[in-house]
Motif scaffolding. Structure first.
Motif, PDB file in Angstrom:
ATOM      1  N   VAL A 518     -13.427 -48.277   0.156  1.00 56.67           N
ATOM      2  CA  VAL A 518     -12.978 -47.341   0.822  1.00 56.67           C
ATOM      3  C   VAL A 518     -12.857 -47.742   2.383  1.00 56.67           C
ATOM      4  N   ASN A 519     -11.588 -48.304   2.677  1.00 53.16           N
ATOM      5  CA  ASN A 519     -11.395 -48.754   3.899  1.00 53.16           C
ATOM      6  C   ASN A 519      -9.850 -48.787   4.309  1.00 53.16           C
ATOM      7  N   TYR A 520      -9.386 -48.856   5.518  1.00 49.65           N
ATOM      8  CA  TYR A 520      -7.966 -48.681   5.774  1.00 49.65           C
ATOM      9  C   TYR A 520      -7.323 -50.086   5.719  1.00 49.65           C
ATOM     10  N   GLY A 521      -7.892 -51.083   5.367  1.00 48.42           N
ATOM     11  CA  GLY A 521      -6.974 -52.347   4.884  1.00 48.42           C
ATOM     12  C   GLY A 521      -6.190 -51.969   3.800  1.00 48.42           C
ATOM     13  N   ILE A 522      -6.838 -51.273   2.723  1.00 51.75           N
ATOM     14  CA  ILE A 522      -6.303 -51.174   1.183  1.00 51.75           C
ATOM     15  C   ILE A 522      -5.774 -49.725   0.936  1.00 51.75           C
ATOM     16  N   LEU A 523      -6.043 -48.762   1.640  1.00 51.26           N
ATOM     17  CA  LEU A 523      -5.747 -47.529   1.416  1.00 51.26           C
ATOM     18  C   LEU A 523      -4.450 -47.097   1.786  1.00 51.26           C
ATOM     19  N   PRO A 524      -3.462 -47.854   2.629  1.00 48.74           N
ATOM     20  CA  PRO A 524      -2.055 -47.650   2.939  1.00 48.74           C
ATOM     21  C   PRO A 524      -1.403 -47.904   1.673  1.00 48.74           C
ATOM     22  N   TYR A 525      -1.955 -48.607   0.709  1.00 48.67           N
ATOM     23  CA  TYR A 525      -1.276 -48.627  -0.558  1.00 48.67           C
ATOM     24  C   TYR A 525      -1.658 -47.696  -1.754  1.00 48.67           C
ATOM     25  N   PHE A 526      -2.628 -46.938  -1.145  1.00 44.88           N
ATOM     26  CA  PHE A 526      -3.147 -45.820  -2.360  1.00 44.88           C
ATOM     27  C   PHE A 526      -3.048 -44.575  -1.828  1.00 44.88           C
ATOM     28  N   ASP A 527      -3.333 -43.594  -2.719  1.00 47.66           N
ATOM     29  CA  ASP A 527      -3.231 -42.168  -2.360  1.00 47.66           C
ATOM     30  C   ASP A 527      -4.691 -41.669  -2.311  1.00 47.66           C
ATOM     31  N   GLU A 528      -5.717 -42.344  -2.878  1.00 44.32           N
ATOM     32  CA  GLU A 528      -6.912 -41.791  -2.790  1.00 44.32           C
ATOM     33  C   GLU A 528      -8.059 -42.830  -3.293  1.00 44.32           C
ATOM     34  N   PHE A 529      -9.092 -42.564  -3.116  1.00 40.73           N
ATOM     35  CA  PHE A 529     -10.252 -43.522  -3.405  1.00 40.73           C
ATOM     36  C   PHE A 529     -11.332 -42.859  -4.248  1.00 40.73           C
ATOM     37  N   TRP A 530     -11.727 -43.589  -5.262  1.00 39.28           N
ATOM     38  CA  TRP A 530     -12.974 -43.018  -5.967  1.00 39.28           C
ATOM     39  C   TRP A 530     -14.415 -43.351  -4.950  1.00 39.28           C
ATOM     40  N   THR A 531     -14.951 -42.135  -4.469  1.00 37.54           N
ATOM     41  CA  THR A 531     -16.153 -42.135  -3.614  1.00 37.54           C
ATOM     42  C   THR A 531     -17.198 -42.963  -3.829  1.00 37.54           C
ATOM     43  N   SER A 532     -17.646 -42.665  -5.250  1.00 36.71           N
ATOM     44  CA  SER A 532     -18.909 -43.234  -5.917  1.00 36.71           C
ATOM     45  C   SER A 532     -18.890 -43.028  -7.326  1.00 36.71           C
ATOM     46  N   ASP A 533     -19.557 -43.962  -8.182  1.00 34.45           N
ATOM     47  CA  ASP A 533     -19.830 -43.731  -9.546  1.00 34.45           C
ATOM     48  C   ASP A 533     -20.797 -42.658  -9.595  1.00 34.45           C
ATOM     49  N   ASN A 534     -21.657 -42.307  -8.310  1.00 37.56           N
ATOM     50  CA  ASN A 534     -22.717 -41.562  -8.624  1.00 37.56           C
ATOM     51  C   ASN A 534     -21.906 -39.771  -8.257  1.00 37.56           C
ATOM     52  N   THR A 535     -22.012 -39.093  -9.442  1.00 35.21           N
ATOM     53  CA  THR A 535     -21.264 -37.768  -9.340  1.00 35.21           C
ATOM     54  C   THR A 535     -22.398 -36.510  -9.306  1.00 35.21           C
ATOM     55  N   ASP A 536     -23.680 -37.136  -8.898  1.00 30.18           N
ATOM     56  CA  ASP A 536     -24.712 -36.063  -8.936  1.00 30.18           C
ATOM     57  C   ASP A 536     -24.438 -35.153  -7.872  1.00 30.18           C
ATOM     58  N   ALA A 537     -24.190 -33.950  -7.834  1.00 24.36           N
ATOM     59  CA  ALA A 537     -23.470 -32.999  -6.868  1.00 24.36           C
ATOM     60  C   ALA A 537     -24.676 -33.054  -5.551  1.00 24.36           C
ATOM     61  N   LEU A 538     -25.870 -33.182  -5.555  1.00 27.70           N
ATOM     62  CA  LEU A 538     -26.832 -33.318  -4.550  1.00 27.70           C
ATOM     63  C   LEU A 538     -26.397 -34.246  -3.736  1.00 27.70           C
ATOM     64  N   GLN A 539     -26.464 -35.487  -4.300  1.00 25.67           N
ATOM     65  CA  GLN A 539     -26.470 -36.752  -3.562  1.00 25.67           C
ATOM     66  C   GLN A 539     -24.919 -36.952  -2.884  1.00 25.67           C
ATOM     67  N   ARG A 540     -24.024 -36.223  -3.648  1.00 25.79           N
ATOM     68  CA  ARG A 540     -22.586 -36.346  -3.190  1.00 25.79           C
ATOM     69  C   ARG A 540     -22.520 -35.689  -1.742  1.00 25.79           C
ATOM     70  N   ILE A 541     -23.413 -34.619  -1.611  1.00 23.85           N
ATOM     71  CA  ILE A 541     -23.163 -34.052  -0.380  1.00 23.85           C
ATOM     72  C   ILE A 541     -23.551 -34.970   0.883  1.00 23.85           C
ATOM     73  N   TYR A 542     -24.437 -35.665   0.374  1.00 19.40           N
ATOM     74  CA  TYR A 542     -24.779 -36.822   1.414  1.00 19.40           C
ATOM     75  C   TYR A 542     -23.756 -37.844   1.597  1.00 19.40           C
ATOM     76  N   LEU A 543     -23.337 -38.382   0.636  1.00 15.60           N
ATOM     77  CA  LEU A 543     -22.193 -39.418   0.401  1.00 15.60           C
ATOM     78  C   LEU A 543     -21.038 -38.839   0.887  1.00 15.60           C
ATOM     79  N   GLN A 544     -20.714 -37.752   0.522  1.00 14.15           N
ATOM     80  CA  GLN A 544     -19.249 -37.285   1.204  1.00 14.15           C
ATOM     81  C   GLN A 544     -19.391 -36.781   2.587  1.00 14.15           C
TER      82      GLN A 544
END
Ligand code: GLA
Length: 728
Positions: A518-544
């Motif tokens: 998740v950085n602007y070195g690679i993102l110009p070639y991509f439309d989006e990023f996978w934020t984390s393998d952690n999909t737990d909704a509570l921890q996602r609030i912090y990560l996001q």
């Protein structure tokens, strides 16, 4: 440097001529001031709120100018940090640069100021660039080095950016991470000494600290007030960002991490550093985030202004157990819920070595006939039948030692000839040598072959689950081995550029063991990023929350996953899981067959609601309202359209105690004069929306007094998503 001649400045800027002294680089709300006199050192004077030419004298008079070199180099008067250090071919380790000229010109995306400096003795040119991106408050900077001699010069240090900050009650915010806990916000007061955030992974850099930071000038940074500077390095390899803090000065440097990467620049060759982008806000961290989001959508994401589809990714639903029937079934269920795109994750390839675990097959990008006898064609047919788009997972920079690719091309691996080969995931994963053009062709071919054969493929998830292990390339010459970290990234960039040139509309996700890229070195070639393998909704609030400081919602993949969660084992109601995922690019990561009919009906309603507000979430301005890090028991945020006629508001209960205090939440970003109708977007029961549903309330009341939530957030993991629409 006081008592500047204003006339001189105006004349200089208008003509862009050699006589120019002060160069004012401005965006709608910020300005940066550089002094550059031919034959002298170029000086960094000011970076802050927008000023006009007539304010410059005042900036000097109030001693707001720094007067420090805009790019200090090592060698003469050596004390202190330097942006660059080199060794010339005769062993001389000094540089002495003065301004030769300054050019200002306009490019498609911004206005560039280029300060050309030359060494007083050696044929060595350094150009320092500042670019003000059009229509945004982001200014970026980088340097280009030209070795005009015949013999090589070795670069030991080569920062992209080097600039002063006013010393005061300075706080730094950075986003620390690890697998499953990416972008964890850290906020600390800077004391004298050096604070470094860095990465030495080689391939991915945001699974440790994200290469981004915020600096507050006025104590602990606040969301919507106070002066905050934000900076991010557009590079996906090893990096080093250093705060050098003293009672009397504060310098920031940012660039590639040069340790073990000294660069031999041949005669007549040029070296360009990555871009460092920054913004400055007088309205706190929120102002910084909104500026970066706008910039990202306009310039630093592939097609950043086109809303994204709602997708189901197969990973947590079936892991490696991919087969035609299972994929078809997932598509059918997801499509019935209103889903738009199905992505088949890992596990679909390899014939000699079918991919059943993480320990084989990377590199053998052929459909596994045993699992998918009808091939990609069969999957595309299913997608057509279920009226859904189809996407696929790849990890093209990698191989496993158990793969046909490794057997055929052992020399394509990064390794050290006379030492044992290190391996990563599955004890067999190795990294391809992307410094080698043949390997670049192969990696390009992974995408190109799939797209040529199956142009209907709408989406690719490009993964990387390994760091650069062994520092050895059989392609690079012996005396250029120190270039591996850099040449790898250049090779990767070349491949991605080719892919984008040929397939501009293919939606691509940057994934790296979760949120490692998740950085602007690679993102110009991509439309989006996978934020984390952690999909737990509570921890996602912090990560996001952490991610949202620099990266916009349109790119932040956020998926609803199973109950109980596979990473944390936590059990959270489906509504809360949706309410969290709907604050980013909504998707699902679940076995839909295992969902109850009731859950599917809810998912269908939530997906339909998201479609209604998707453009507000993905293209709107973010206002963070209550931070989960503040431990107030709740967290809240909202998105508002630039016209302030629509908004989406989110609140989550993240702690649960009997009779606990639940603060009311004041909204932000609305128009105080406008009236808004509120609608509950994700009521647990369709016929029982929350009490705010249907109410019409003024922007003034919503922003100044807010909404009281104690009756709404009663239960554990209660949450609410409201749509706000202007009533005319
Ligand atoms: C990584 C990704 C996951 C998944 C797996 C597949 O861990 O982050 O989402 O794609 O690889 O192996």
């Amino acid at each position: 440097m006081k008592n500047k001649s204003l006339l001189m400045l105006v004349l200089g800027v208008l003509s862009g001529s050699l006589s120019a002294k002060d160069y004012l680089i401005s965006t709608p709300n910020t300005s940066l001031l550089i002094t550059a006199n031919p034959g002298e050192k170029s000086k960094f004077q000011y970076y802050g709120s927008r000023i006009s030419e007539k304010d410059i004298q005042g900036i000097y008079d109030s001693s707001l100018t720094f007067g420090v070199e805009s790019y200090p180099v090592f060698g003469l008067k050596t004390a202190g940090e330097r942006a660059m250090a080199v060794t010339h071919s005769d062993g001389n380790m000094t540089l002495d640069l003065v301004v030769e000229n300054v050019r200002q010109y306009t490019e498609k995306d911004g206005d560039v100021t280029e300060i050309r400096m030359k060494d007083l003795v050696y044929p060595f040119i350094l150009k320092q660039f500042f670019k003000a991106y059009k229509g945004t408050d982001v200014i970026s900077t980088w340097v280009e080095v030209e070795n005009n001699g015949k013999k090589p010069v070795t670069l030991h240090r080569f920062a992209s950016a080097f600039f002063p900050v006013h010393r005061g009650d300075n706080w730094m915010t950075h986003f620390h991470g690890f697998w499953g806990a990416e972008s964890t916000m850290e906020e600390e007061k800077l004391t004298n000494g050096q604070k470094v955030i860095s990465n030495k992974d080689g391939l991915v850099n945001s699974e440790s600290d994200n290469p981004s930071f915020l600096l507050s000038l006025d104590g602990r940074p606040q969301e919507e007030y106070g002066r905050v500077l934000g900076g991010t390095l557009a590079w996906t390899g090893t990096y080093l960002i250093k705060m050098d803090v003293k009672n009397t000065s504060f310098m920031v440097s940012a660039g590639i991490n040069e340790e073990t990467s000294h660069y031999v620049l041949d005669g007549k060759k040029t070296f360009v550093t990555p871009e460092f982008a920054m913004t400055y806000s007088t309205s706190g961290k929120g102002g910084v985030s909104r500026a970066f989001h706008r910039w990202a959508r306009a310039y630093k994401l592939n097609r950043g202004n086109i809303p994204h589809d709602i997708l189901l990714n197969s990973w947590e639903g079936v892991y490696f157990k991919v087969d035609q029937k299972e994929m078809d079934q997932m598509m059918e269920h997801f499509s019935a819920m209103g889903g738009e795109l199905f992505v088949m994750d890992d596990g679909w390839f390899g014939n000699k070595y079918p991919r059943n675990t993480g320990s084989s097959s990377l590199g053998d990008w052929e459909v596994c006939k045993e699992k998918l006898p009808d091939g990609i064609e069969g999957l595309l047919e299913s997608a057509k039948k279920h009226n859904i788009k189809f996407g696929i997972w790849i990890e093209p920079e990698m191989a496993n030692t158990k793969s046909e690719l490794f057997e055929q091309h052992p020399d394509w691996i990064l390794r050290v000839a006379n030492r044992p080969l290190s391996t990563g995931r599955g004890k067999t994963q190795v990294v391809l040598d992307l410094t080698n053009p043949e390997v670049q062709d192969f990696v390009f071919g992974v995408v190109d072959n799939l797209m040529t054969k199956y142009p209907e493929i709408a989406y690719m998830k490009w993964d990387d689950n390994c760091c650069l292990l062994d520092y050895g390339s059989s392609y690079l010459p012996k005396d250029r081995q120190s270039h591996i970290y850099i040449e790898y990234q250049r090779g990767l960039n070349k491949v991605l550029k080719r892919i984008r040139a040929k397939y501009p509309n293919l939606v691509m996700q940057a994934c790296a063991g979760g949120g490692g890229r998740v950085n602007y070195g690679i993102l110009p070639y991509f439309d989006e990023f996978w934020t984390s393998d952690n999909t737990d909704a509570l921890q996602r609030i912090y990560l996001q929350w952490g991610i949202s400081n620099f990266y916009p919602a349109i790119a932040m993949a956020s998926h609803v996953s199973a109950d109980k969660n596979h990473q944390t084992g936590r059990r959270i109601p489906l509504k809360f899981r949706f309410d969290v995922a709907m604050s980013g690019r909504l998707g699902m990561e679940i076995q839909p067959r295992d969902m109850t009919e009731e859950d599917k009906a809810f998912a269908k309603r939530a997906i339909a609601s998201y479609k209604k507000v998707r453009s507000v979430v993905q293209l709107g301005d973010l206002y963070r309202l209550v931070s989960p890090y503040d431990r107030k028991g709740i967290s809240s945020l909202m998105y508002v359209t630039p016209e302030k006629d629509r908004a989406v508001f989110y609140v989550y209960k993240i702690e649960h105690f009997v009779n606990m205090l639940i603060p009311s939440v004041r909204m932000n970003g609305l128009d105080a004069q406008k009236m808004y109708r509120l609608a509950d977007l994700t009521a647990a029961k369709a016929d029982k929306p929350c009490p705010l549903d249907g109410k019409v309330i003024s922007g003034k009341v919503l922003m100044e007094e807010g909404v009281v939530l104690k009756e709404i957030l009663k239960k554990e993991y209660s949450s609410m998503v409201l749509e706000l629409q202007e009533v005319k």
